[in-house]
Design an enzyme around this catalytic site. Sequence first.
Site, PDB file in Angstrom:
ATOM      1  N   GLY A  50       0.840  -1.197   0.000  1.00  0.00           N
ATOM      2  CA  GLY A  50       0.000   0.000   0.000  1.00  0.00           C
ATOM      3  C   GLY A  50       0.871   1.242   0.000  1.00  0.00           C
ATOM      4  CB  CYS A  53       5.417  -4.113   0.192  1.00  0.00           C
ATOM      5  SG  CYS A  53       6.344  -2.604  -0.077  1.00  0.00           S
ATOM      6  CE1 TYR A  54       1.082   1.092   5.438  1.00  0.00           C
ATOM      7  CE2 TYR A  54      -0.300  -0.836   5.833  1.00  0.00           C
ATOM      8  CZ  TYR A  54       0.055   0.460   6.134  1.00  0.00           C
ATOM      9  OH  TYR A  54      -0.598   1.129   7.127  1.00  0.00           O
ATOM     10  CG  HIS A 102       5.840  -5.870  -4.541  1.00  0.00           C
ATOM     11  ND1 HIS A 102       4.560  -5.659  -4.095  1.00  0.00           N
ATOM     12  CD2 HIS A 102       6.543  -4.772  -4.188  1.00  0.00           C
ATOM     13  CE1 HIS A 102       4.486  -4.478  -3.512  1.00  0.00           C
ATOM     14  NE2 HIS A 102       5.680  -3.918  -3.547  1.00  0.00           N
ATOM     15  CD  GLU A 155       2.798  -8.487  -5.346  1.00  0.00           C
ATOM     16  OE1 GLU A 155       3.550  -9.241  -4.706  1.00  0.00           O
ATOM     17  OE2 GLU A 155       2.571  -7.320  -5.000  1.00  0.00           O
ATOM     18  CG  ASP A 164     -16.673 -10.192 -19.769  1.00  0.00           C
ATOM     19  OD1 ASP A 164     -15.730 -10.968 -20.014  1.00  0.00           O
ATOM     20  OD2 ASP A 164     -16.513  -9.008 -19.434  1.00  0.00           O
ATOM     21  CE  LYS A 199     -12.421  -9.932 -20.802  1.00  0.00           C
ATOM     22  NZ  LYS A 199     -13.608  -9.069 -20.844  1.00  0.00           N
TER      23      LYS A 199
END
Length: 520
Positions: free
Chosen positions: A63, A90-91, A177, A179, A235, A376
Site C-alpha cells: 500500500g 511490503c506495507y 513483491h 506477485e 463476458d 478475465k
Amino acid sequence: MQQQQQHDIHEEKILILDFGSQYTQLIARRVREHKVYCEIHPYNLSLERIQAFRPQGVILSGGPSSTYGSSAPHVDKGVFELNIPILGICYGMQEIAEQLGGTVGHSEQREFGMASLNSLTDDPLWAGLDFPEQVWMSHGDKVLSMPEGFSAIGETENAAIAAFSNPQRKAWGLQFHPEVVHTTPGRQVLKNFLYSICDCHGLWNMHSFIETTIAEVRAQVGSGKVILGLSGGVDSSVAAMLLHKAIGDQLTCIFVNNGVLRQSEAEDVQEMYGRHFNMDLRYVDASQSFLKLLAGVTDPEKKRKIIGNEFIRVFEDEAHSIEGVDFLAQGTLYPDVIESVSFKGPSAVIKSHHNVGGLPEHMKLKLVEPLRELFKDEVREVGRELGLPSEVVDRQPFPGPGLAIRVIGEITEARLHILRQADAIFIEEIRNAGLYNEIWQAFAVLIPVKTVGVMGDERTYEKVIALRAVNSVDGMTADWVRMPYDLLGRIANRIINEVRGVNRVVYDISSKPPGTIEWE
Ligand code: XMP
C-alpha cells in the site's frame, strides 16, 4: 451432491486484505494460478467477517501509506491471534512489524526495482529457491526492528530485513513483491506459502467451477425464466453458454443492434449463438432508433448517455414481450465487484463507461451473475472448457458505445460505412500476420478532417483514418504496439485503395496515460 461440489472448490480460501497497492489484484490472480480460491477485501474488514470467511491463510497487501503515519490504515489486530498463517507483502510486512511491537521507519536508501535477495536461514518459504535470487522492490519504508519472536530470513544490499518470519505465530513478511513477474522466484514463494504453510491442495479449477456453478444456477433459478443481453463480447458470451448449459431454453438472450456495430457483427453473433449453439436468441435491430438519436451529436459523453439509455429502453421493451421473466443475467466479473480501496482507476471518472446489460432497476428482476467470482483469464478458460471457439474467447475488448466513439464528431451512416471497412481491413491483416492475440486492442478511428492527396492524375480531398493498437494488462494503462512497418504499409495501402472516401492513414503512437485508448 450440489452441496458437496460447492464445498470442494471453496473449501480452501485465501483472504487478501487490501491496503491500496496497485498490485493487489495481481496477488489474487497469482494465488488463483496456483488453483487456490481467494478474495480481496478492504484492510479494515471486521474480525468477525474475517473469521466467518474461514480463510486457510491471510495475505496483507502492499500500500502507498506509512504504517507510522497518523492516518495509516491498520488491520484489526485480532487477526494475529487467530492462528491462521499470515503473509505480509511490503506495507503488509511493515504492518505486521508495527502491530506486533517492532519498528518501521523511513529508509535512507529507497529501493525501487531489482534487488538481489540472499537467504539468512532455511525457511519453508524458501523451499526450491536458489540464492541469490532476483526480487522486485518498491518501497520507501522498511522494518528497522522486528517484533519479539521474529527473525530475519532474507536480506538485500539495502535492506537487512528483506524478509522475516515467526513460525510459532505463523507470520511471514516480505519486503519485496512476489506477485510481480520481475521477482524470479515469486511463483515458488507464493506456492510455498499456499501449499506448505497454509496446507492448500489446489481445488480451484475451471472444470469444477463450471459444475458447481451449473448446480448453483439451477438451484437459484428453479423453473424461472432468465434473460441476458448478449453483446458478443467474451463476458456475456461465456455467461450465456454457461447458463444455456445449466437451464437450456429457460434462457433467452437478447442481442440489440445499436447501429454502431462493426462489419458483419450482427450476422456473426446470430449465426454463432442462434444456429451453432441453438440458443433462444432474439435479435432486435434498433439501429435506426439509435442513429436517429445520435444524429448531430458530437460530444462523446452525450453519445455514451444516449446509447446507454436507449439500450435499456430497447432491452426492456423486448424483455416485456417475453412472458414471465424472473431473472436478469449479467456477465459481471470479479474486478467489478471487489469492494476495495484500490482499482478505482482514473478512466472510470474520465469517461463514463456504460456497459451493455446495465440493469434497469425498476424491472424488478433478480440478478444472476455466474461469473462474479472470476477474473478475465478465468472467464476465457471457462469459455474454452464450454467449447466456445477462439474467435469468441480471445476476442479483444470492444466498448459498449461501439463505433460511435470511433467516428469522431458527428455520426452518419456514410461515416460508419467508411470506418467499418477500414476497421475490417486492419483486423484482417493483423489476424493474417498472427498478431491478433498478441494485441490488447486494435481498431480504426475516423477523423473528421479532410486532407489533400493525389490518386492517379487526380487531386483528392478526402478523409483520414487513424489506426490504434495498444497493449495493456487491464486497460488502465496502455502502450502503443510497435507494429512492423511492412504490415502498417500494407494496411495503409489496402485502406486507401479499397475504402472510398479515405486518402490518408496515420498510426497513433500515444500511450495511456496521457492518451486514453479510445479517442473519445
Ligand atoms: P479508455 O479509452 O478509457 O478505455 O482508455 C479503456 C478501456 O475501456 C473501453 N471503453 C469503454 N467500454 N464503455 C465500455 O463498455 C465505454 O463507454 C468505454 N469507453 C472506453 C476501451 O475500449 C478500453 O478497452
